[in-house]
Design an enzyme around this catalytic site. Structure first.
Site, short mmCIF file in Angstrom:
data_model
loop_
_atom_site.label_atom_id
_atom_site.label_comp_id
_atom_site.label_asym_id
_atom_site.label_seq_id
_atom_site.Cartn_x
_atom_site.Cartn_y
_atom_site.Cartn_z
CE LYS A 177 -16.26 3.32 -38.97
NZ LYS A 177 -15.63 4.31 -38.08
CE LYS A 235 -5.60 10.29 -39.67
NZ LYS A 235 -6.05 8.89 -39.80
CG HIS A 265 -4.03 0.74 -32.57
ND1 HIS A 265 -5.20 0.56 -33.26
CD2 HIS A 265 -4.14 0.02 -31.44
CE1 HIS A 265 -6.00 -0.23 -32.58
NE2 HIS A 265 -5.38 -0.57 -31.45
CE LYS A 277 -9.16 9.67 -44.19
NZ LYS A 277 -9.17 8.27 -43.80
NE ARG A 278 -8.18 14.38 -34.42
CZ ARG A 278 -8.03 14.43 -33.09
NH1 ARG A 278 -8.88 13.80 -32.31
NH2 ARG A 278 -7.06 15.13 -32.55
CB THR A 293 -12.16 1.73 -39.21
OG1 THR A 293 -11.99 2.93 -38.46
CG2 THR A 293 -11.33 0.62 -38.59
#
Ligand code: D6G
Length: 855
Positions: free
Chosen positions: A681, A575, A378, A569-570, A677
């Site tokens: 969405k 990110k 992952h 998101k986290r 993911t």
């Protein structure tokens, strides 16, 4: 062109959320009243909204039970190959609405609840999220369970029943504060404890070798108590099981060998054993080498493998040759998928069972083991890769360490025979890393012990093969695969966005719910003015609804006609929420520089949890809130720009914000986000994406056409090249005046006047040790955002691009992902055979399951 249907007319025609028959509504109401009376022991004079939620949950649950028993019975009768998905996380969110939808009961329940004078949404809001996950990895496991049941696979999710899931995030004075997630406080109507299947798990102790083999003795025992949760497929009567283990101390805990005489203390010490399943480790993409975490990882593995073998032995394949079970057909009957390396101890544990207990020869045991396991990688971030210290493993699981050494020895012998005199290669490929602390590289263990290794998006799988595990891919190229992630369209469209789901059903029929590739049929409506207006209308309704929710729950007012620019998101450096933050500051400065200039109004919404021990992530949250404070209170800005930090982002909040989003932020440094993911969405729910060529964004652009996403910034090759040259943040700062201004403001305390040095660490990081190169992509990002604003001015062109994205989102159904796992890794066929619905309970004496209990 026909006139638009009223919402009511639409409902009547569309049955994706079930059909309302007068009889079923009456039955649901009877069930509800019965449960309120008998289960909750209340009447309507004293019942609370929570009582009503529980009465409804039990009513819906009643519709699961027969299907569940029947499905499991069917598996015992037919002995299909079983698929076991092992994961330390199952981020399930809420269950009530998902169950109603998958059983086709949603519309009937809506009607029943309405007739009872209650408010469905209010009841649904009472349910706690099952927050047994951190982010993408855990939510993926949950989407996979839905798809496996929908595809009729005999699949099981195995994990831990954490008493406390992911913490609740509170924002106080701009800082993240964590609160314990006591999600089971009011009871969980969706689980069934199965004390009758409780199993022992051993820790510590020592190993004795003799002629008859190795014996692991003097261990401490903890019991694993399973809790089963039903996993219904979408309208196919299949109900699979998610089995989560809870730790229990044995009743003689600390009483037999130690502490004799201190009975009270021994009872109090039971907590120590039971702490194993107390709490989810709140790290996303980060390895924290704590003993308790290793205990959790082994605990789930040891209990699960016993269960799997018990079920195998009970099947017609678990035959015996007078004394012993024959395991030859084990890999044909059992597939075990490892969700990252977290359950990697399953590999030495299965070897231990085969060799030490079942007395199989090593080579045979190893062949069966390898053909049973498959491993999903992952992440390639080095800080996330699990590398357990040998000393710790030796203390906790001494026999497993010996087995790992033996696996390693044979593995290295094999490599040495293929590549003589290549010491570097042996060192790189060893399961054991030498150094200050000797460590086990768990990814290497998983690769060696599996027949398939997959990444979670094309680009990520390529990086896995060509960079991180290059030597292993050279050795066994056929082992390495890609399985691009997906999301379940049931939760992520039908449930969270009924308006859009029904509008689509009207246009292309209902079959797309089970075959999302059919969304391509929407392409022919891209120029249909009425459809364009309807898609825009659904989005607007979702935005208004979300704005009302924010106002009610958080007392913040946002303008529903502004662009909703969402980054949820986290919180993680890779990110790049910081890059978004720099863009906000840039927009703010532009408005102030020229307040009269046209500005496309935006509401920037950022949400996500920071791991409690991740200092930089917490500073990023504080910075976003500090910037929000200044921007939102500047009269020059007015309603042009608003910045919201969305507190406590989680599955149930994602369901609200995603359908209301115009612009989805997917801006990680190329090569760092394995798949993502959330990106999928948003795409499915009619948001446009601004993103880098990273993770599944690449495939989204491939599906929709790059011109239908806002792609910007460095590609993986550019990042590699920049690393080679040496990244110098200062150069960008010197060259780009707007970047300089924004950074200077953060540095000088413009956003933290009471503490001008507050963000020193952040600024220092950006200049001197930013592994994720925020400044290098800043300019391209800001320019791309200008294009976004320009298109947003043209509502029709925007919505047409939205439709092209929805039409291209079919690939990202987790049904497609699971079909690929089934075909390429598990070698099983999905079945669309509908298990017959249960009419009456079967005669309890008639069938026996191998547990000896009545089926
Ligand atoms: C679930 C449903 C129940 C069934 C049981 C089987 O709790 O009806 O009997 O699973 O469990 P295993 O025997 O497959 O472990």
């Amino acid at each position: 062109m026909s006139r638009p249907l009223s919402d009511q007319e639409r409902r009547k025609q569309i049955s994706i959320r079930g059909i309302v028959g007068a009889e079923s509504v009456a039955e649901l109401k009877r069930g509800f009243n019965r449960h309120l009376h008998f289960t909750l022991v209340k009447d309507r004079n004293v019942a609370t909204p929570r009582d009503y939620y529980f009465a409804l949950a039990h009513t819906v649950r009643d519709h699961l039970v027969g299907r569940w028993i029947r499905t499991q019975q069917y598996y015992y009768e037919k002995d299909p190959k079983r698929i076991y998905y092992l994961s330390l996380e199952f981020y399930m969110g809420r269950t009530l609405q998902n169950t109603m939808i998958n059983l086709g009961l949603q519309n009937a329940c809506d009607e029943a609840v309405y007739q009872l004078g209650l408010d469905m949404e209010e009841l649904e809001e009472i349910e706690e999220d099952a927050g047994l996950g951190n982010g993408g990895l855990g939510r993926l496991a949950a989407c996979f369970l839905d798809s496996m049941a929908t595809l009729g696979l005999a699949a099981y999710g195995y994990g831990i029943r954490y008493e406390y899931g992911i913490f609740n995030q509170k924002i106080r004075d701009g800082w993240q504060v964590e609160e314990a997630d006591d999600w089971l406080r009011h009871g969980n109507p969706w689980e069934k404890a199965r004390p009758e299947y409780m199993l022992p798990v051993h820790f510590y102790g020592r190993v004795e070798h003799s002629a008859s083999g190795a014996k692991w003795i003097d261990t401490q025992v903890v019991l694993a108590l399973p809790y089963d949760t039903p996993v219904p497929g979408y309208m196919n009567n299949t109900v699979n099981t998610m089995r989560l283990w809870s730790a229990r101390a044995p009743n003689d805990f600390n009483l037999r060998d130690f502490n004799v005489g201190d009975y009270i203390q021994a009872v109090l010490d039971r907590n120590l054993a039971e702490n194993i399943s107390r709490v989810l480790y709140p790290n996303d993409n980060f390895f924290e080498g704590k003993e308790l975490r290793l205990k959790q990882e082994y605990f789930v593995v040891a209990a699960t493998l016993q269960d799997i073998i018990r079920r195998f032995k009970a099947s017609k394949f678990g035959s015996t040759d007078s004394v012993r079970t024959v395991f030859d057909s084990f890999p044909d009957q059992v597939a075990i998928q490892l969700n990252d390396t977290h359950p990697a101890m399953a590999i030495p544990e299965l070897m231990r069972i085969f060799v030490d207990i079942e007395k199989l020869p090593w080579d045979k045991a190893w062949d069966i083991t390898k053909r049973t396991f498959a491993y999903t990688n992952h992440t390639v971030l080095p800080e996330a890769l699990e590398r357990w210290p040998v000393d710790l493993v030796e203390k906790l699981l001494p026999r497993h360490l010996q087995i790992i050494y033996e696996i390693n020895q044979r593995h290295l012998d094999h490599i040495a025979s293929l590549f003589p005199n290549d010491v570097g290669r042996l060192r790189r490929m060893s399961l054991i890393e030498e150094g200050d602390t000797k460590r086990i590289n768990m990814a290497h263990l998983c690769i060696v012990g599996s027949h398939a290794v997959n990444g979670v998006a094309k680009i990520h799988s390529e990086i896995v093969k060509s960079q991180v595990f290059e030597d292993f891919a050279e050795l066994e190229p056929e082992k390495f695969q890609n399985k691009t992630n997906g999301i379940t369209p049931r939760r992520w469209l039908l449930l969270c966005n009924p308006g859009l789901a029904e509008l689509i059903a009207e246009k292309i029929g209902e079959d797309y719910v089970r075959d999302l590739s059919q969304l391509t049929k929407l392409h022919k409506f891209v120029d249909d003015d009425l459809f364009i207006r309807e898609v825009a209308k659904v989005k607007q309704e979702n935005k208004v609804k979300f704005a009302l929710y924010l106002e009610k729950e958080y007392k913040v007012k946002i303008n529903p006609s502004s662009m909703f620019d969402v980054h949820v998101k986290r919180i993680h450096e890779y990110k790049r929420q910081l890059m978004n933050c720099l863009h906000i500051i840039t927009m703010y400065n532009r408005i102030r520089r020229d307040p009269a200039k046209l500005f496309v109004p935006r509401t920037v919404i950022i949400g996500g949890k920071a791991a409690p021990g991740y200092h930089m992530a917490k500073m990023i949250i504080k910075l976003i809130n500090a910037v929000a404070q200044v921007v939102n209170n500047d009269p020059v800005v007015g309603s042009k720009l608003k910045v919201i930090f969305l507190e406590n982002y989680r599955v149930s909040l994602a369901e609200k914000v995603i359908p209301a989003t115009d612009l989805s932020e997917q801006i990680s440094t190329a090569g760092t986000e394995a798949s993502g993911t959330g990106n999928m969405k948003f795409m499915l729910n009619g948001a446009l994406t601004i993103g880098t060529m990273d993770g599944a964004n690449v495939e989204m652009a491939e599906e929709a056409g790059e011109e239908n996403l806002f792609i910007f910034g460095m590609r993986v090759e550019d990042v590699t090249e920049l690393d080679r040259k040496g990244y110098n943040a200062q150069l960008y700062y010197d060259r780009l005046p707007e970047l300089k201004q924004a950074v200077d403001q953060i540095k000088s305390g413009f956003f933290s006047p009471d503490d001008p040095n507050l963000f020193n660490d952040v600024v220092n990081m950006l200049f001197h040790h930013d592994r994720f190169k925020v400044f290098a992509d800043y300019e391209a990002y800001v320019k791309c955002q200008e294009k976004v604003s320009e298109l947003y001015l043209n509502s029709k062109a925007w919505t047409k691009m939205v439709i092209r994205n929805i039409a291209a989102a079919g690939k990202f159904s987790s049904d497609r992902t699971i079909k690929e796992y089934a075909r390429d890794i598990w070698h099983v066929e999905p079945s669309d055979l509908k298990i017959p619905p249960p009419n009456e309970p079967r005669d309890a004496g008639q069938d026996k399951t191998p547990n000896g209990t009545a089926a």
